[in-house]
Design an enzyme around this catalytic site. Structure first.
Site, PDB file in Angstrom:
ATOM      1  N   HIS A  13       0.848  -1.187   0.000  1.00  0.00           N
ATOM      2  CA  HIS A  13       0.000   0.000   0.000  1.00  0.00           C
ATOM      3  C   HIS A  13       0.886   1.240   0.000  1.00  0.00           C
ATOM      4  O   HIS A  13       1.986   1.219   0.552  1.00  0.00           O
ATOM      5  CB  HIS A  13      -0.884   0.035   1.255  1.00  0.00           C
ATOM      6  CG  HIS A  13      -1.757  -1.158   1.407  1.00  0.00           C
ATOM      7  ND1 HIS A  13      -2.990  -1.249   0.824  1.00  0.00           N
ATOM      8  CD2 HIS A  13      -1.575  -2.329   2.068  1.00  0.00           C
ATOM      9  CE1 HIS A  13      -3.536  -2.404   1.125  1.00  0.00           C
ATOM     10  NE2 HIS A  13      -2.689  -3.090   1.887  1.00  0.00           N
ATOM     11  N   ALA A  67      11.477 -19.821  13.553  1.00  0.00           N
ATOM     12  CA  ALA A  67      10.102 -19.564  13.973  1.00  0.00           C
ATOM     13  C   ALA A  67       9.904 -18.109  14.384  1.00  0.00           C
ATOM     14  O   ALA A  67      10.752 -17.526  15.063  1.00  0.00           O
ATOM     15  CB  ALA A  67       9.733 -20.486  15.128  1.00  0.00           C
ATOM     16  N   ILE A  72      12.001  -9.273   5.703  1.00  0.00           N
ATOM     17  CA  ILE A  72      11.730  -8.020   4.988  1.00  0.00           C
ATOM     18  C   ILE A  72      12.778  -7.723   3.930  1.00  0.00           C
ATOM     19  O   ILE A  72      12.648  -6.749   3.193  1.00  0.00           O
ATOM     20  CB  ILE A  72      11.609  -6.829   5.956  1.00  0.00           C
ATOM     21  CG1 ILE A  72      12.908  -6.620   6.718  1.00  0.00           C
ATOM     22  CG2 ILE A  72      10.429  -7.024   6.904  1.00  0.00           C
ATOM     23  CD1 ILE A  72      12.971  -5.318   7.496  1.00  0.00           C
ATOM     24  N   ARG A  73      13.828  -8.544   3.880  1.00  0.00           N
ATOM     25  CA  ARG A  73      14.866  -8.358   2.857  1.00  0.00           C
ATOM     26  C   ARG A  73      15.349  -9.723   2.389  1.00  0.00           C
ATOM     27  O   ARG A  73      15.102 -10.735   3.040  1.00  0.00           O
ATOM     28  CB  ARG A  73      16.015  -7.499   3.387  1.00  0.00           C
ATOM     29  CG  ARG A  73      16.744  -8.046   4.582  1.00  0.00           C
ATOM     30  CD  ARG A  73      17.869  -7.127   5.045  1.00  0.00           C
ATOM     31  NE  ARG A  73      17.406  -5.867   5.580  1.00  0.00           N
ATOM     32  CZ  ARG A  73      17.150  -5.618   6.852  1.00  0.00           C
ATOM     33  NH1 ARG A  73      17.307  -6.565   7.748  1.00  0.00           N
ATOM     34  NH2 ARG A  73      16.747  -4.444   7.245  1.00  0.00           N
ATOM     35  N   ARG A  90      24.111 -17.212  10.341  1.00  0.00           N
ATOM     36  CA  ARG A  90      25.270 -17.945   9.844  1.00  0.00           C
ATOM     37  C   ARG A  90      24.884 -18.702   8.586  1.00  0.00           C
ATOM     38  O   ARG A  90      23.719 -18.853   8.258  1.00  0.00           O
ATOM     39  CB  ARG A  90      25.822 -18.905  10.890  1.00  0.00           C
ATOM     40  CG  ARG A  90      24.919 -20.062  11.244  1.00  0.00           C
ATOM     41  CD  ARG A  90      25.618 -20.960  12.260  1.00  0.00           C
ATOM     42  NE  ARG A  90      24.807 -22.059  12.688  1.00  0.00           N
ATOM     43  CZ  ARG A  90      24.742 -23.244  12.072  1.00  0.00           C
ATOM     44  NH1 ARG A  90      25.427 -23.467  10.971  1.00  0.00           N
ATOM     45  NH2 ARG A  90      23.986 -24.203  12.553  1.00  0.00           N
TER      46      ARG A  90
END
Length: 109
Positions: A13, A67, A72-73, A90
């Site tokens: 959005h 978990a 986000i990247r 790692r």
């Protein structure tokens, strides 16, 4: 492998309220400026329970995402990544093989 409650969130959005709010067409119908970004998950990945993957992200081959992580990247191949935001902690290497006795127990069942 995908654990329970994993979310693949492709919707995006606008950030500015005046662009994000619902709009009205001349004919009286409503619309908004929502759009989507793709998510790419390469082969042999494991996303543990409650992982959220946001749009525009690629998770490389052989990754394990811990978990509750929020991705986000991009995550490079063969990475162990965890957290919010998700970060690589790692690489996954040959040293991560299970001991022979444990692996044999699993195949004998």
């Amino acid at each position: 492998m995908i654990g329970p409650n994993v979310t693949l969130a492709t919707p995006m959005h606008p950030l500015l309220p005046e662009e994000r709010n619902i709009r009205k067409r001349e004919d009286g119908s409503f619309y908004n400026l929502e759009y989507a970004k793709p998510i790419t998950i390469k082969d042999n990945c494991w996303l543990a329970s409650n992982v959220v993957v946001c749009g525009g992200v690629t998770i490389g081959e052989g990754c394990v995402i811990g978990a509750g992580s929020v991705v986000i990247r991009d995550i490079p191949p063969y990475s162990l990544a965890v957290g919010n935001p998700c970060r690589v902690i790692r690489k996954i290497t040959e040293k991560d093989h299970m001991p022979d006795g444990i692996a044999k127990l699993q195949t004998d069942r």
